[in-house]
Design an enzyme around this catalytic site. Structure first.
Site, PDB file in Angstrom:
ATOM      1  N   TRP A   1       0.839  -1.205   0.000  1.00  0.00           N
ATOM      2  CA  TRP A   1       0.000   0.000   0.000  1.00  0.00           C
ATOM      3  C   TRP A   1       0.869   1.249   0.000  1.00  0.00           C
ATOM      4  CZ3 TRP A   1      -4.259  -1.269  -1.921  1.00  0.00           C
ATOM      5  CH2 TRP A   1      -4.932  -2.434  -1.551  1.00  0.00           C
TER       6      TRP A   1
ATOM      7  N   ASP B   1      -1.532   6.677   6.225  1.00  0.00           N
ATOM      8  CA  ASP B   1      -2.594   5.736   5.878  1.00  0.00           C
ATOM      9  C   ASP B   1      -2.892   4.892   7.123  1.00  0.00           C
ATOM     10  OD1 ASP B   1      -4.185   3.701   4.899  1.00  0.00           O
ATOM     11  OD2 ASP B   1      -2.905   3.239   3.172  1.00  0.00           O
TER      12      ASP B   1
ATOM     13  N   LYS C   1     -12.036  -1.934   7.217  1.00  0.00           N
ATOM     14  CA  LYS C   1     -11.264  -2.772   8.126  1.00  0.00           C
ATOM     15  C   LYS C   1     -11.745  -2.607   9.561  1.00  0.00           C
ATOM     16  CE  LYS C   1      -8.379  -3.136   4.494  1.00  0.00           C
ATOM     17  NZ  LYS C   1      -7.589  -2.312   3.579  1.00  0.00           N
TER      18      LYS C   1
HETATM   19  C1  LIG Z   1      -7.021  -1.994   2.441  1.00  0.00           C
HETATM   20  C2  LIG Z   1      -5.978  -0.952   2.421  1.00  0.00           C
HETATM   21  C3  LIG Z   1      -5.884   0.001   1.393  1.00  0.00           C
HETATM   22  C4  LIG Z   1      -6.795  -0.013   0.193  1.00  0.00           C
HETATM   23  O1  LIG Z   1      -8.034   0.448   0.530  1.00  0.00           O
HETATM   24  P1  LIG Z   1      -9.177   0.673  -0.577  1.00  0.00           P
HETATM   25  O2  LIG Z   1     -10.242   1.264   0.265  1.00  0.00           O
HETATM   26  O3  LIG Z   1      -9.497  -0.660  -1.148  1.00  0.00           O
HETATM   27  O4  LIG Z   1      -8.648   1.611  -1.597  1.00  0.00           O
HETATM   28  C5  LIG Z   1      -4.918   0.975   1.482  1.00  0.00           C
HETATM   29  N1  LIG Z   1      -4.058   1.016   2.517  1.00  0.00           N
HETATM   30  C6  LIG Z   1      -4.105   0.112   3.522  1.00  0.00           C
HETATM   31  C7  LIG Z   1      -3.129   0.210   4.640  1.00  0.00           C
HETATM   32  C8  LIG Z   1      -5.057  -0.893   3.492  1.00  0.00           C
HETATM   33  O5  LIG Z   1      -5.106  -1.791   4.494  1.00  0.00           O
END
Ligand SMILES: *Cc1c(COP(=O)(O)O)cnc(C)c1O
Length: 358
Positions: A100, A170, A194
């Site tokens: 990511w 993030d 999540k």
């Molecule tokens: C799941 C995840 C993403 C991607 O998220 P989307 O909502 O599918 O774009 C990005 N960064 C992290 C750390 C993730 O766990």
């Protein structure tokens, strides 16, 4: 019968939340309609979104000089929105701690000069690299990190001090898992699926000074200012997802807030790591303080045995334990909503599997 769901995302939600949502599915309070059917401009919905925002701010202790935005497009759209909106000098620093983080970096490169200041790729992202602040660009428009690396199971325990450069993080897979000092960050973003609710909602916490008028240089929907000026109501927000986030926040409050979440998450993670560290069959892929509280990858070292484990676990009611396709093995995602008993039962199952396959 409900199973124990160890999915990395979309992930398990608290059962109380699902029950409450079910009880209000046909008719929300005395409105005569489902939240899904409400106009986002209605008085009823206005009350929902403002109470969700207020609760979110309270639980995460978000200071007044930050906006909370309810957006769409996932964390992945933020990989582009962040450089589009924060670009001034035209350069930014990134730490590459996994897939990511790397995707954010690659998207950044399309918009500005993105510099990778550190990476843990040499050891399959199984650690958080030491950061040498003398390598940080003082004129960078922002410094980007991924706080918890969902696929590899690592997390930051200390955040870098980037001085006047806004720290952008993030938090998709760790938001609401423990208290966090928002003032250390210029911007935090997270997809909901999540630890917050259903997919389709993305939350951005952004410091006021980073919300700029970009004129015609950025499409309207990609500008933070558009959403900030309109209380996340420039267009139709993900109304139902925001409502479910509200129920999740209520559940967090009723269960002691973020301090209690942290304690419970540490307890769950310790149970699994302790077992892994003492097992003759299973092994954690991350060691030391970078171990994630949310995502715990592990292996047997034998692909056939991994497969057998995943399949037998599924039959026993433990689903989604397969590791990410890029790393293989297993991964147990144990977000806030995973009950302690879920981890307890998983460890018991793993013990039994170990005895049977030693
Ligand atoms: C799941 C995840 C993403 C991607 O998220 P989307 O909502 O599918 O774009 C990005 N960064 C992290 C750390 C993730 O766990």
């Amino acid at each position: 019968m409900r199973v124990f769901n160890f999915s990395a995302g979309p992930a398990v939600l608290p059962e109380d939340v699902l029950k409450k949502a079910a009880s209000e599915l046909l008719e929300y309070k005395d409105s005569g309609q489902s939240v899904m059917e409400m106009s986002h401009r209605s008085k009823e919905y206005g009350e929902i979104i403002s109470s969700v925002e207020a609760r979110f701010r309270k639980i995460l202790n978000v200071p007044d000089n930050y906006k909370v935005l309810f957006l769409q497009g996932g964390a992945s759209l933020q990989f582009a929105m962040i450089p589009l909106n924060l670009k001034k000098n035209g350069k930014a620093d990134y730490v590459i701690t996994g897939q990511w983080a790397n995707k954010a970096y690659n998207e950044g490169k399309k918009i500005l000069e993105a510099n990778a200041v550190a990476s843990s790729k040499d050891k399959t992202f199984s650690y958080i690299p030491e950061l040498d602040s003398s390598k940080f660009d003082k004129d960078a428009d922002f410094f980007h990190i991924c706080a918890n690396n969902t696929i590899y199971g690592t997390r930051y325990t200390d955040f870098p001090d980037t001085k006047n450069v806004p720290l952008v993080a993030d938090f998709s897979s760790c938001i609401l898992s423990e208290p966090v000092d928002i003032t250390k960050f210029g911007l935090i973003y997270a997809g909901a699926q999540k630890n917050m609710g259903p997919a389709g909602l993305t939350v951005v916490i952004i410091r006021d000074d980073l919300i700029r008028d970009l004129g015609d240089s950025v499409p309207t929907m990609l500008s933070y200012k558009t959403h900030a000026d309109n209380g996340s109501m420039f267009n139709t927000p993900p109304t139902y997802g925001i409502y479910i986030l509200g129920l999740v926040l209520e559940w967090i409050e009723n269960n002691g807030g973020l301090a209690a979440m942290k304690e419970r998450n540490e307890k769950k993670a310790a149970m699994l790591y302790d077992f892994l560290d003492n097992s003759k069959l299973f092994k954690a892929t991350v060691s030391g303080k970078a171990r994630s509280l949310m995502n715990i990858p592990f292996i047997t070292g034998n692909e056939e045995l991994d497969k057998k484990f995943i399949s037998e676990a599924k039959d026993a009611g433990f689903i989604n334990l397969k590791g990410h396709r890029s790393v293989g093995g297993m991964r147990a995602s144990i977000y806030n909503a995973m009950p302690v008993e879920g981890v307890q039962h998983l460890v018991e199952f793993m013990k039994k599997f170990e005895e049977d396959n030693a």
